[in-house]
Design a protein around this motif. Structure first.
Motif, PDB file in Angstrom:
ATOM      1  N   GLU A   1       0.827  -1.206   0.000  1.00 44.66           N
ATOM      2  CA  GLU A   1       0.000   0.000   0.000  1.00 44.66           C
ATOM      3  C   GLU A   1       0.858   1.251   0.000  1.00 44.66           C
ATOM      4  O   GLU A   1       2.089   1.186  -0.058  1.00 44.66           O
ATOM      5  CB  GLU A   1      -0.895  -0.009   1.236  1.00 44.66           C
ATOM      6  CG  GLU A   1      -0.125  -0.102   2.552  1.00 44.66           C
ATOM      7  CD  GLU A   1      -1.011  -0.509   3.710  1.00 44.66           C
ATOM      8  OE1 GLU A   1      -2.026   0.180   3.933  1.00 44.66           O
ATOM      9  OE2 GLU A   1      -0.684  -1.514   4.386  1.00 44.66           O
ATOM     10  N   SER A   2       0.202   2.389   0.067  1.00 48.58           N
ATOM     11  CA  SER A   2       0.890   3.676   0.055  1.00 48.58           C
ATOM     12  C   SER A   2       1.623   3.905   1.373  1.00 48.58           C
ATOM     13  O   SER A   2       1.349   3.245   2.382  1.00 48.58           O
ATOM     14  CB  SER A   2      -0.116   4.809  -0.166  1.00 48.58           C
ATOM     15  OG  SER A   2      -0.948   4.952   0.975  1.00 48.58           O
TER      16      SER A   2
ATOM     17  N   ARG B   1      -0.595   3.245  15.000  1.00 47.80           N
ATOM     18  CA  ARG B   1      -1.445   2.538  15.957  1.00 47.80           C
ATOM     19  C   ARG B   1      -0.639   1.558  16.807  1.00 47.80           C
ATOM     20  O   ARG B   1      -0.820   1.467  18.018  1.00 47.80           O
ATOM     21  CB  ARG B   1      -2.545   1.768  15.223  1.00 47.80           C
ATOM     22  CG  ARG B   1      -3.594   2.619  14.568  1.00 47.80           C
ATOM     23  CD  ARG B   1      -4.758   1.755  14.095  1.00 47.80           C
ATOM     24  NE  ARG B   1      -5.582   2.488  13.151  1.00 47.80           N
ATOM     25  CZ  ARG B   1      -5.728   2.181  11.883  1.00 47.80           C
ATOM     26  NH1 ARG B   1      -5.102   1.127  11.383  1.00 47.80           N
ATOM     27  NH2 ARG B   1      -6.503   2.900  11.094  1.00 47.80           N
ATOM     28  N   TRP B   2       0.234   0.801  16.150  1.00 47.67           N
ATOM     29  CA  TRP B   2       0.929  -0.278  16.859  1.00 47.67           C
ATOM     30  C   TRP B   2       2.030   0.242  17.774  1.00 47.67           C
ATOM     31  O   TRP B   2       2.248  -0.301  18.863  1.00 47.67           O
ATOM     32  CB  TRP B   2       1.485  -1.289  15.862  1.00 47.67           C
ATOM     33  CG  TRP B   2       2.179  -2.451  16.517  1.00 47.67           C
ATOM     34  CD1 TRP B   2       3.459  -2.875  16.329  1.00 47.67           C
ATOM     35  CD2 TRP B   2       1.612  -3.361  17.474  1.00 47.67           C
ATOM     36  NE1 TRP B   2       3.733  -3.967  17.090  1.00 47.67           N
ATOM     37  CE2 TRP B   2       2.606  -4.290  17.812  1.00 47.67           C
ATOM     38  CE3 TRP B   2       0.365  -3.465  18.075  1.00 47.67           C
ATOM     39  CZ2 TRP B   2       2.398  -5.314  18.724  1.00 47.67           C
ATOM     40  CZ3 TRP B   2       0.156  -4.488  18.990  1.00 47.67           C
ATOM     41  CH2 TRP B   2       1.167  -5.393  19.307  1.00 47.67           C
ATOM     42  N   TYR B   3       2.724   1.274  17.344  1.00 47.34           N
ATOM     43  CA  TYR B   3       3.823   1.795  18.157  1.00 47.34           C
ATOM     44  C   TYR B   3       3.411   2.973  19.033  1.00 47.34           C
ATOM     45  O   TYR B   3       4.225   3.474  19.811  1.00 47.34           O
ATOM     46  CB  TYR B   3       4.999   2.185  17.256  1.00 47.34           C
ATOM     47  CG  TYR B   3       5.665   0.982  16.625  1.00 47.34           C
ATOM     48  CD1 TYR B   3       6.640   0.260  17.300  1.00 47.34           C
ATOM     49  CD2 TYR B   3       5.285   0.538  15.362  1.00 47.34           C
ATOM     50  CE1 TYR B   3       7.230  -0.857  16.735  1.00 47.34           C
ATOM     51  CE2 TYR B   3       5.865  -0.577  14.784  1.00 47.34           C
ATOM     52  CZ  TYR B   3       6.833  -1.276  15.476  1.00 47.34           C
ATOM     53  OH  TYR B   3       7.410  -2.383  14.919  1.00 47.34           O
ATOM     54  N   GLY B   4       2.158   3.412  18.900  1.00 54.16           N
ATOM     55  CA  GLY B   4       1.680   4.506  19.736  1.00 54.16           C
ATOM     56  C   GLY B   4       2.386   5.813  19.468  1.00 54.16           C
ATOM     57  O   GLY B   4       2.690   6.573  20.390  1.00 54.16           O
ATOM     58  N   VAL B   5       2.657   6.093  18.173  1.00 53.18           N
ATOM     59  CA  VAL B   5       3.369   7.310  17.812  1.00 53.18           C
ATOM     60  C   VAL B   5       2.482   8.208  16.962  1.00 53.18           C
ATOM     61  O   VAL B   5       1.516   7.758  16.341  1.00 53.18           O
ATOM     62  CB  VAL B   5       4.670   6.996  17.038  1.00 53.18           C
ATOM     63  CG1 VAL B   5       5.636   6.194  17.898  1.00 53.18           C
ATOM     64  CG2 VAL B   5       4.371   6.259  15.732  1.00 53.18           C
ATOM     65  N   GLU B   6       2.835   9.480  16.952  1.00 46.64           N
ATOM     66  CA  GLU B   6       2.184  10.441  16.068  1.00 46.64           C
ATOM     67  C   GLU B   6       3.069  10.624  14.843  1.00 46.64           C
ATOM     68  O   GLU B   6       4.282  10.793  14.972  1.00 46.64           O
ATOM     69  CB  GLU B   6       1.996  11.776  16.778  1.00 46.64           C
ATOM     70  CG  GLU B   6       1.375  12.861  15.905  1.00 46.64           C
ATOM     71  CD  GLU B   6       1.319  14.219  16.592  1.00 46.64           C
ATOM     72  OE1 GLU B   6       0.975  15.210  15.912  1.00 46.64           O
ATOM     73  OE2 GLU B   6       1.640  14.289  17.805  1.00 46.64           O
ATOM     74  N   VAL B   7       2.473  10.590  13.664  1.00 47.95           N
ATOM     75  CA  VAL B   7       3.231  10.752  12.428  1.00 47.95           C
ATOM     76  C   VAL B   7       3.034  12.187  11.918  1.00 47.95           C
ATOM     77  O   VAL B   7       1.900  12.637  11.756  1.00 47.95           O
ATOM     78  CB  VAL B   7       2.783   9.743  11.352  1.00 47.95           C
ATOM     79  CG1 VAL B   7       3.568   9.949  10.062  1.00 47.95           C
ATOM     80  CG2 VAL B   7       2.967   8.311  11.863  1.00 47.95           C
ATOM     81  N   VAL B   8       4.144  12.867  11.689  1.00 48.14           N
ATOM     82  CA  VAL B   8       4.121  14.252  11.208  1.00 48.14           C
ATOM     83  C   VAL B   8       4.770  14.293   9.831  1.00 48.14           C
ATOM     84  O   VAL B   8       5.923  13.880   9.668  1.00 48.14           O
ATOM     85  CB  VAL B   8       4.873  15.192  12.174  1.00 48.14           C
ATOM     86  CG1 VAL B   8       4.834  16.627  11.646  1.00 48.14           C
ATOM     87  CG2 VAL B   8       4.278  15.109  13.574  1.00 48.14           C
ATOM     88  N   TYR B   9       4.042  14.762   8.843  1.00 41.28           N
ATOM     89  CA  TYR B   9       4.562  14.824   7.477  1.00 41.28           C
ATOM     90  C   TYR B   9       5.167  16.202   7.205  1.00 41.28           C
ATOM     91  O   TYR B   9       4.459  17.204   7.192  1.00 41.28           O
ATOM     92  CB  TYR B   9       3.447  14.525   6.469  1.00 41.28           C
ATOM     93  CG  TYR B   9       2.955  13.099   6.529  1.00 41.28           C
ATOM     94  CD1 TYR B   9       3.554  12.101   5.769  1.00 41.28           C
ATOM     95  CD2 TYR B   9       1.901  12.744   7.375  1.00 41.28           C
ATOM     96  CE1 TYR B   9       3.107  10.791   5.832  1.00 41.28           C
ATOM     97  CE2 TYR B   9       1.444  11.432   7.447  1.00 41.28           C
ATOM     98  CZ  TYR B   9       2.053  10.463   6.672  1.00 41.28           C
ATOM     99  OH  TYR B   9       1.619   9.159   6.739  1.00 41.28           O
ATOM    100  N   GLU B  10       6.466  16.233   6.991  1.00 38.03           N
ATOM    101  CA  GLU B  10       7.150  17.475   6.642  1.00 38.03           C
ATOM    102  C   GLU B  10       7.336  17.601   5.139  1.00 38.03           C
ATOM    103  O   GLU B  10       7.911  18.565   4.657  1.00 38.03           O
ATOM    104  CB  GLU B  10       8.501  17.545   7.346  1.00 38.03           C
ATOM    105  CG  GLU B  10       8.378  17.640   8.868  1.00 38.03           C
ATOM    106  CD  GLU B  10       9.719  17.813   9.552  1.00 38.03           C
ATOM    107  OE1 GLU B  10      10.745  17.394   8.958  1.00 38.03           O
ATOM    108  OE2 GLU B  10       9.745  18.375  10.668  1.00 38.03           O
ATOM    109  N   THR B  11       6.857  16.606   4.421  1.00 39.77           N
ATOM    110  CA  THR B  11       6.923  16.616   2.970  1.00 39.77           C
ATOM    111  C   THR B  11       5.715  15.870   2.419  1.00 39.77           C
ATOM    112  O   THR B  11       5.119  15.039   3.113  1.00 39.77           O
ATOM    113  CB  THR B  11       8.215  15.944   2.470  1.00 39.77           C
ATOM    114  OG1 THR B  11       8.295  16.056   1.049  1.00 39.77           O
ATOM    115  CG2 THR B  11       8.243  14.464   2.836  1.00 39.77           C
ATOM    116  N   LYS B  12       5.336  16.172   1.199  1.00 38.17           N
ATOM    117  CA  LYS B  12       4.224  15.460   0.570  1.00 38.17           C
ATOM    118  C   LYS B  12       4.684  14.077   0.135  1.00 38.17           C
ATOM    119  O   LYS B  12       5.822  13.884  -0.287  1.00 38.17           O
ATOM    120  CB  LYS B  12       3.705  16.257  -0.632  1.00 38.17           C
ATOM    121  CG  LYS B  12       3.003  17.556  -0.271  1.00 38.17           C
ATOM    122  CD  LYS B  12       2.442  18.246  -1.510  1.00 38.17           C
ATOM    123  CE  LYS B  12       1.699  19.524  -1.142  1.00 38.17           C
ATOM    124  NZ  LYS B  12       1.134  20.207  -2.352  1.00 38.17           N
ATOM    125  N   THR B  13       3.781  13.124   0.231  1.00 38.63           N
ATOM    126  CA  THR B  13       4.088  11.767  -0.209  1.00 38.63           C
ATOM    127  C   THR B  13       3.314  11.464  -1.482  1.00 38.63           C
ATOM    128  O   THR B  13       2.277  12.067  -1.757  1.00 38.63           O
ATOM    129  CB  THR B  13       3.714  10.742   0.872  1.00 38.63           C
ATOM    130  OG1 THR B  13       2.300  10.816   1.127  1.00 38.63           O
ATOM    131  CG2 THR B  13       4.461  11.031   2.169  1.00 38.63           C
TER     132      THR B  13
END
Length: 390
Positions: free
Chosen positions: A325-326, A336-348
């Protein structure tokens, strides 16, 4: 060509340069060869991933089932491989090269070289058996901290926690007052848990999920409420169907195995049938599923697919990630599994697909290294935040 000569080629780092992208010409040569031999790309990609995982400097890492499977398949196919002659140094087969890695003790050499190619990320430990049980009287029990054995007794129903990370309901001393009482089990981000319901049905909850259920089933149906993701193995009771209410739909079964993914932050609710039969209802609309099918619901519309990777669907229950997947889809699962927040500093790029399989028991850095290696993206970990950068 003998093992000694193959070893010399590996020590020249041509293949390792390709794997760790340390030399543009080596990368180009290998990519050209793979374009001409697409049937070998899977073996090469899996080898690259395994080399990358060894790049954290660990000298005693356990070889995963994937690696063992890769070695087995190559052992069986090595005799049919041809010597590659597309460039001056590319005079060896993938099979021979991989077998040398096992036969001449080169793993330490690879790990040492990989250290410099992959700077060590900060790390986050994987999730585990964590959940909170909410009793009918409102009392909350932290299952992570509770001891094994009986942890509650409600109107004769004994709630038992096992060392394997599950709770079981013992109805041997049930009283009539048990009817109509509900418990709820909630897993946090980074948590999972198994609950064996009073009727013998087994439910596995993924991270950030909850299940509300009667402590004792009575009447003409067995009904539970799910948020997030759960895998069900329903005990068969012919005259008492089992129903799961989730995200505006109801799944009805008699006895079967199925998975429901109904997270509030996912655009699609997916119900996948592995065994038996189920009926999905949204208002007056009903859809029947056969084994191997998946229903995808967006709003009030349901589409049914026969082209489903069942291993992918239940990978989380079996202790590993299986991606196809993407990047954003992968990072949602990792979050969800690692209990972290994901912050995007660039477009994917939403059209770029990442594929792979790895244990959920590894630290987050192992997953991120694989993604970094296979795509034009990098990560930075700061506490429980993961920053996605170029």
């Amino acid at each position: 060509m003998g093992d000694q000569e193959n070893l010399q080629l590996i020590q020249q780092e041509s293949f390792l340069n390709y794997c760790f992208k340390r030399n543009d010409q080596d990368v180009k040569d290998w990519e050209e060869w793979l374009a001409q031999n697409p049937d070998r790309r899977q073996e090469v990609d899996q080898l690259r991933q395994m080399l990358l995982l060894m790049g954290d400097g660990s000298r005693t890492r356990t070889i995963s089932a994937d690696f063992a499977d890769l070695q087995n398949r190559i052992n069986h196919s090595a005799r049919g491989l041809k010597v590659i002659r597309s460039s001056a140094w590319l005079k060896w087969s993938i099979a021979a090269s991989i077998l040398v890695l096992f036969s001449v003790g080169i793993l330490f050499y690879i790990a040492q070289n990989a250290k410099t190619a992959n700077p060590k990320l900060a790390d986050v430990a994987p999730g585990g058996n964590k959940a909170t049980l909410i009793l009918a009287n409102g009392k909350k029990i932290d299952l992570s901290g509770a001891g094994n054995g009986a942890i509650a007794n409600e109107t004769g129903i004994k709630v038992i926690k096992t060392a394997e990370g599950k709770i079981i309901y013992d109805l041997s001393n049930t009283t009539a007052a048990a009817n109509g009482q509900y418990n709820t089990i909630e897993t946090p981000m980074g948590g999972q848990y198994q609950v064996n319901l009073a009727d013998g049905t087994k439910v596995w909850l993924n991270a950030a999920s909850s299940l509300r259920y009667p402590t004792h089933f009575s009447g003409n149906e067995r009904k539970v409420e799910l948020t997030g993701e759960g895998y069900f193995e329903v005990a068969h009771q012919k005259n008492m169907p089992f129903k799961v209410a989730s995200a505006g739909q109801t799944v009805e079964v008699l006895g079967t195995h199925f998975n429901i993914m109904a997270y509030h932050n996912e655009p699609v609710v997916k119900t996948t049938l592995l065994q038996g039969s189920v009926r999905i209802s949204i208002g007056k609309q009903h859809t029947l599923l056969k084994p191997g099918q998946q229903a995808a619901r967006i709003g009030s519309k349901i589409s049914v697919s026969d082209d489903v990777d069942m291993e992918d669907v239940v990978a989380w229950k079996n202790g590993y990630f299986k991606f196809n997947e993407s990047l954003e889809g992968i990072m949602t699962k990792i979050s969800r599994w690692y209990g972290v927040e994901v912050v995007y500093e660039t477009k994917t790029d939403p059209n770029l697909t990442y594929s792979g399989k790895i244990s959920r028991g590894r630290n987050i850095s192992a997953i991120l290294k694989i993604i970094e290696f296979n795509g034009d993206v990098h990560f930075r970990i700061d506490g429980h935040k993961v920053y996605v950068t170029k």
